[in-house]
Motif scaffolding. Structure first.
Motif, PDB file in Angstrom:
ATOM      1  N   VAL A  62       6.032  10.921  -1.662  1.00 11.86           N
ATOM      2  CA  VAL A  62       5.174   9.394  -1.615  1.00 11.86           C
ATOM      3  C   VAL A  62       6.308   8.069  -1.421  1.00 11.86           C
ATOM      4  O   VAL A  62       6.732   7.882  -1.849  1.00 11.86           O
ATOM      5  CB  VAL A  62       4.394   9.076  -2.935  1.00 11.86           C
ATOM      6  N   ALA A  63       5.782   7.431  -0.375  1.00  6.55           N
ATOM      7  CA  ALA A  63       6.362   5.828  -0.597  1.00  6.55           C
ATOM      8  C   ALA A  63       5.470   4.634  -0.401  1.00  6.55           C
ATOM      9  O   ALA A  63       4.380   5.286   0.196  1.00  6.55           O
ATOM     10  CB  ALA A  63       7.475   4.997   1.128  1.00  6.55           C
ATOM     11  N   ARG A 109       9.618   8.900  -2.594  1.00  4.22           N
ATOM     12  CA  ARG A 109       9.399   9.782  -4.190  1.00  4.22           C
ATOM     13  C   ARG A 109       8.856  11.148  -3.750  1.00  4.22           C
ATOM     14  O   ARG A 109       7.807  11.159  -2.525  1.00  4.22           O
ATOM     15  CB  ARG A 109       8.789   8.758  -4.971  1.00  4.22           C
ATOM     16  N   PHE A 110       9.511  12.336  -3.692  1.00  5.92           N
ATOM     17  CA  PHE A 110       8.766  13.591  -4.268  1.00  5.92           C
ATOM     18  C   PHE A 110       8.228  14.140  -5.305  1.00  5.92           C
ATOM     19  O   PHE A 110       9.381  13.864  -6.508  1.00  5.92           O
ATOM     20  CB  PHE A 110       9.870  14.315  -3.241  1.00  5.92           C
ATOM     21  N   PHE A 111       7.205  15.037  -5.424  1.00  4.83           N
ATOM     22  CA  PHE A 111       6.922  15.459  -6.626  1.00  4.83           C
ATOM     23  C   PHE A 111       6.404  17.035  -5.943  1.00  4.83           C
ATOM     24  O   PHE A 111       6.036  17.147  -5.277  1.00  4.83           O
ATOM     25  CB  PHE A 111       5.151  15.078  -6.831  1.00  4.83           C
ATOM     26  N   ARG A 112       6.783  18.403  -6.889  1.00  3.18           N
ATOM     27  CA  ARG A 112       6.491  18.586  -5.943  1.00  3.18           C
ATOM     28  C   ARG A 112       5.877  20.039  -7.663  1.00  3.18           C
ATOM     29  O   ARG A 112       6.312  20.181  -8.325  1.00  3.18           O
ATOM     30  CB  ARG A 112       8.052  20.087  -6.390  1.00  3.18           C
ATOM     31  N   TYR A 113       5.300  21.276  -6.935  1.00  4.31           N
ATOM     32  CA  TYR A 113       4.081  22.169  -8.030  1.00  4.31           C
ATOM     33  C   TYR A 113       4.077  23.448  -6.954  1.00  4.31           C
ATOM     34  O   TYR A 113       3.781  23.057  -6.517  1.00  4.31           O
ATOM     35  CB  TYR A 113       2.767  21.176  -7.771  1.00  4.31           C
ATOM     36  N   GLY A 126       0.639  -0.873  -0.182  1.00  2.88           N
ATOM     37  CA  GLY A 126      -0.104   0.069  -0.120  1.00  2.88           C
ATOM     38  C   GLY A 126       0.989   1.191   0.006  1.00  2.88           C
ATOM     39  O   GLY A 126       2.223   1.142  -0.068  1.00  2.88           O
ATOM     40  N   THR A 127      -0.267   2.203   0.317  1.00  2.00           N
ATOM     41  CA  THR A 127       0.826   3.549  -0.393  1.00  2.00           C
ATOM     42  C   THR A 127       0.732   4.694   0.651  1.00  2.00           C
ATOM     43  O   THR A 127      -0.868   4.699   1.400  1.00  2.00           O
ATOM     44  CB  THR A 127       0.313   4.258  -1.727  1.00  2.00           C
ATOM     45  N   LEU A 128       1.802   5.506   1.518  1.00  2.00           N
ATOM     46  CA  LEU A 128       1.169   7.174   2.494  1.00  2.00           C
ATOM     47  C   LEU A 128       2.282   7.454   0.907  1.00  2.00           C
ATOM     48  O   LEU A 128       2.919   7.781   0.482  1.00  2.00           O
ATOM     49  CB  LEU A 128       2.723   6.560   3.430  1.00  2.00           C
ATOM     50  N   ALA A 129       0.691   9.283   1.527  1.00  2.00           N
ATOM     51  CA  ALA A 129       1.113   9.679   0.948  1.00  2.00           C
ATOM     52  C   ALA A 129       0.921  11.237   1.601  1.00  2.00           C
ATOM     53  O   ALA A 129       0.322  10.694   2.317  1.00  2.00           O
ATOM     54  CB  ALA A 129       0.330   9.824  -0.564  1.00  2.00           C
ATOM     55  N   THR A 130       2.142  11.770   1.739  1.00  2.00           N
ATOM     56  CA  THR A 130       1.993  12.953   2.654  1.00  2.00           C
ATOM     57  C   THR A 130       2.373  14.622   2.116  1.00  2.00           C
ATOM     58  O   THR A 130       2.688  14.403   1.365  1.00  2.00           O
ATOM     59  CB  THR A 130       2.447  13.038   4.290  1.00  2.00           C
ATOM     60  N   ILE A 131       2.005  15.032   2.227  1.00  2.00           N
ATOM     61  CA  ILE A 131       1.032  16.644   0.695  1.00  2.00           C
ATOM     62  C   ILE A 131       1.386  17.468   2.295  1.00  2.00           C
ATOM     63  O   ILE A 131       1.889  17.690   3.747  1.00  2.00           O
ATOM     64  CB  ILE A 131      -0.085  16.359   0.513  1.00  2.00           C
TER      65      ILE A 131
END
Length: 265
Positions: free
Chosen positions: A260-261, A198-202, A137-142
């Motif tokens: 995300v991890a 992994r990191f995504f930036r906006y 499963g995925t952990l997503a923090t913003i």
């Protein structure tokens, strides 16, 4: 941050849920698209959202057809979220501190926390998030960062207001370029529960009128924690600055970071 300070500041968000929902900018559409791809989110996907607030990140998940359980500490925040989610029978909002909430037997596909993960007990948040999801499963923090850009001269001038009315303000600080904002993953790396992060930036600019910007400031925990006379003086100083020197409008630049991890054990 000490536990008592964290809990006190965390509680400030519950004081005016309607203002928070109206003033906060929400999250970029592109972020949700990336999250959907990385976490394989779609109809029937089960999502636990930690600290849903007024549902700014919850509604897009429900619109994808996800089965969402959103845990929110503040009853007033939860009520606004329920109202916004009323058309989605597969979305549920629970009033509780995540640290105290008993995990259901069935694990989730995704655990998401939008601008709330850092408010959780650091001794609990990572392991309990892992325990809440299935392996794989995925952990997503913003996280949201205030960065250099937009009305640069205004923010330089506003520093004087902060130094005058908030004694905790460091002297001469300036907003940083996004390249200086560190990508932090030690809490997940050290846990042994998750794979590579992994990191995504906006980045985006948002324009505010004087009233709109003062409303945003009223939602920040550090501002709400000020004595009432200091807060009133600070807001008056900033409002006067916008009206008299910037034509009643300023632009603020935000950096939204999606981290995300995937659970490995």
């Amino acid at each position: 941050m000490e536990t008592n300070d964290r809990e006190r500041l965390r509680a400030t968000f519950m004081e005016d849920a309607e203002l928070y929902d109206r003033a906060r900018p929400g999250y970029p559409v592109a972020m949700f698209d990336d999250l959907a791809e990385v976490a394989c989110i779609g109809p029937g996907c089960s999502v636990l959202e930690i600290g849903c607030g007024t549902g700014q990140a919850t509604v897009p998940l429900a619109e994808w057809g996800c089965r969402v359980v959103a845990v929110e500490l503040g009853a007033a925040m939860a009520e606004v979220a329920r109202r916004k989610l009323s058309r989605f029978h597969q979305a549920e909002v629970v009033v509780s501190a995540f640290e105290d909430w008993p995990l259901p037997e069935r694990p989730f596909d995704v655990v998401l926390s939008a601008t709330a993960f850092h408010w959780l007990d650091p001794n609990v948040r990572v392991d309990k998030s892992a325990n809440a999801m299935r392996v794989g499963g995925t952990l997503a923090t913003i996280a949201t960062h205030h960065i250099a850009g937009g009305s640069i001269e205004f923010f330089r001038q506003a520093q004087e207001c902060y130094e005058r009315f908030d004694p905790k303000t460091p002297k001469g600080i300036t907003l940083q370029d996004s390249s200086y904002i560190l990508r932090e993953s030690a809490d997940l790396d050290d846990s042994g529960r998750f794979g590579p992060v992994r990191f995504f930036r906006y980045e985006r600019d948002i324009e505010y009128t004087t009233t709109q910007y003062l409303d945003v400031l009223r939602t920040y925990s550090g501002h709400r924690d000020l004595p009432s006379d200091a807060l009133a003086g600070l807001l008056d100083c900033i409002g006067t600055l916008i009206d008299t020197r910037h034509g009643g409008k300023i632009t603020k630049r935000y950096l939204t970071e999606l981290r995300v991890a995937h659970r490995v054990k």
